[in-house]
Design an enzyme around this catalytic site. Structure first.
Site, short mmCIF file in Angstrom:
data_model
loop_
_atom_site.label_atom_id
_atom_site.label_comp_id
_atom_site.label_asym_id
_atom_site.label_seq_id
_atom_site.Cartn_x
_atom_site.Cartn_y
_atom_site.Cartn_z
N LYS A 40 65.77 34.27 104.19
CA LYS A 40 64.62 33.51 103.73
C LYS A 40 64.93 32.69 102.48
CE LYS A 40 60.47 34.91 104.33
NZ LYS A 40 60.20 34.09 105.53
N ASN A 184 51.19 34.65 105.32
CA ASN A 184 50.48 34.37 106.56
C ASN A 184 49.37 35.41 106.69
OD1 ASN A 184 51.62 36.76 107.59
ND2 ASN A 184 53.30 35.65 108.58
N GLY A 225 47.74 24.99 110.54
CA GLY A 225 47.97 24.44 109.21
C GLY A 225 47.94 25.49 108.12
N ASP A 252 59.45 29.44 105.95
CA ASP A 252 60.37 29.07 104.86
C ASP A 252 60.35 27.56 104.64
OD1 ASP A 252 61.19 31.74 104.60
OD2 ASP A 252 62.70 31.50 106.16
#
EC number: 2.7.1.15
Length: 305
Positions: A40, A184, A225, A252
């Site tokens: 990441k 997220n 989005g 990322d």
């Protein structure tokens, strides 16, 4: 333009393409196998480099072929890798990734040299780190190092962006150090320690994190989005319609795109829109770093809407 430094993991991704994910105990025949540079931290550094930012990588690799390939790849993508140290006797980090026919993925991480990122290496190179303005962190190096480094940099007035992945519960002392938190929905639920089944749940979870000291929450919502949530309100920034092939590295890319736009200055919503475009384009081909877009591709997508 402000300078960006990524402090985090460096891996090599071993990727198997499959029609579907195997069930426990099941053996499947895969379709293809590929090796890609990943991690990441390195993903975010390369994504920023592709966007023509002034960016450096700070991390560790093993004294092996994967490590050598990593340094060459960082250099080829315009990333300053003076902050990448080689750890003798330890493998470089490895990620084993399965990608199914819909583009979703399963990932297993073997940290290797990433686990050797400790407070000492931060203290030894801290004066060098202070040359940079915006710092990107993730959670694939030891949490103690992440917390320690963010606190030191925050005291020096630096801008901190934390991608809380892989998700885990964080100490409360971390949150006041974070200017922009970019989870997220799954990561948000873990951080806030609550289920998220509606937009009201989403807002409540974000408010918990803001109450702990986070400056702004940028919730990554995939094809939908992202949401900007701060103490003054919540805004939805729509995503871009693309044909997704592989979502590996999309988050990322979003983080890198946000940091690059932020480095140029301007409006927060514009930064998130730019990040959405970068993240969307990163899903349109296989791999993480290999799929990350250049600046002209992003500008073209932004112009098309």
């Amino acid at each position: 333009m402000k300078k960006i430094c990524v402090i985090g993991s460096i891996n090599t991704d071993l990727v198997a393409l499959v029609e579907r994910f195997p069930k426990p105990g099941e053996t499947l025949t895969g379709k293809e196998f590929h090796t890609f540079p990943g991690g990441k931290g390195a993903n975010q550094a390369v994504a920023a480099g592709r966007l023509q930012a002034a960016v450096a990588m700070f991390g560790k690799i093993g004294a092996d072929l994967y490590g050598q390939q990593t340094l060459a790849n960082l250099a080829a993508n315009g990333v300053d890798h003076r902050g990448v140290a080689v750890v003798p006797g330890v493998s470089s980090g490895i990620a084993v990734i399965e990608v199914d026919g819909s583009g979703e993925n399963h990932i297993v991480i073997i940290p290797g040299a990433n686990a050797a990122m400790d407070r000492r290496v931060i203290d030894e190179r801290f004066a060098w780190l202070l040359e940079y303005d915006i710092f990107l962190f993730q959670l694939e190096i030891p949490l103690d190092t992440v917390c320690y480094t963010m606190a030191k940099l925050k005291e020096c007035g630096k801008t901190i962006i934390l991608d809380p992945a892989p998700a885990q519960i964080l100490p409360d002392a971390v949150y006041p150090c974070v200017d922009f938190l970019t989870p997220n929905e799954t990561e948000m639920a873990i951080l806030a320690q609550q289920e998220i089944d509606s937009e009201d749940d989403l807002n409540a979870a974000a408010q918990r994190l803001l109450a702990k000291g986070v400056g702004t929450v940028l919730l990554k919502a995939g094809k939908d989005g992202a949401y900007i949530i701060d103490r003054s309100g919540r805004w939805h920034m729509p995503g871009f319609a693309v044909q997704a092939v592989d979502t590996t590295g999309a988050g990322d890319s979003f983080n890198a795109g946000f940091a690059v736009s932020l480095a140029h200055g301007g409006d927060l919503r514009d930064h998130v829109r730019f990040a959405n475009a970068v993240g969307a384009l990163a899903t349109t081909s296989q791999g993480a770093q290999s799929a990350m877009p250049g600046l002209e591709e992003v500008r073209s997508l932004l112009e098309r809407g």
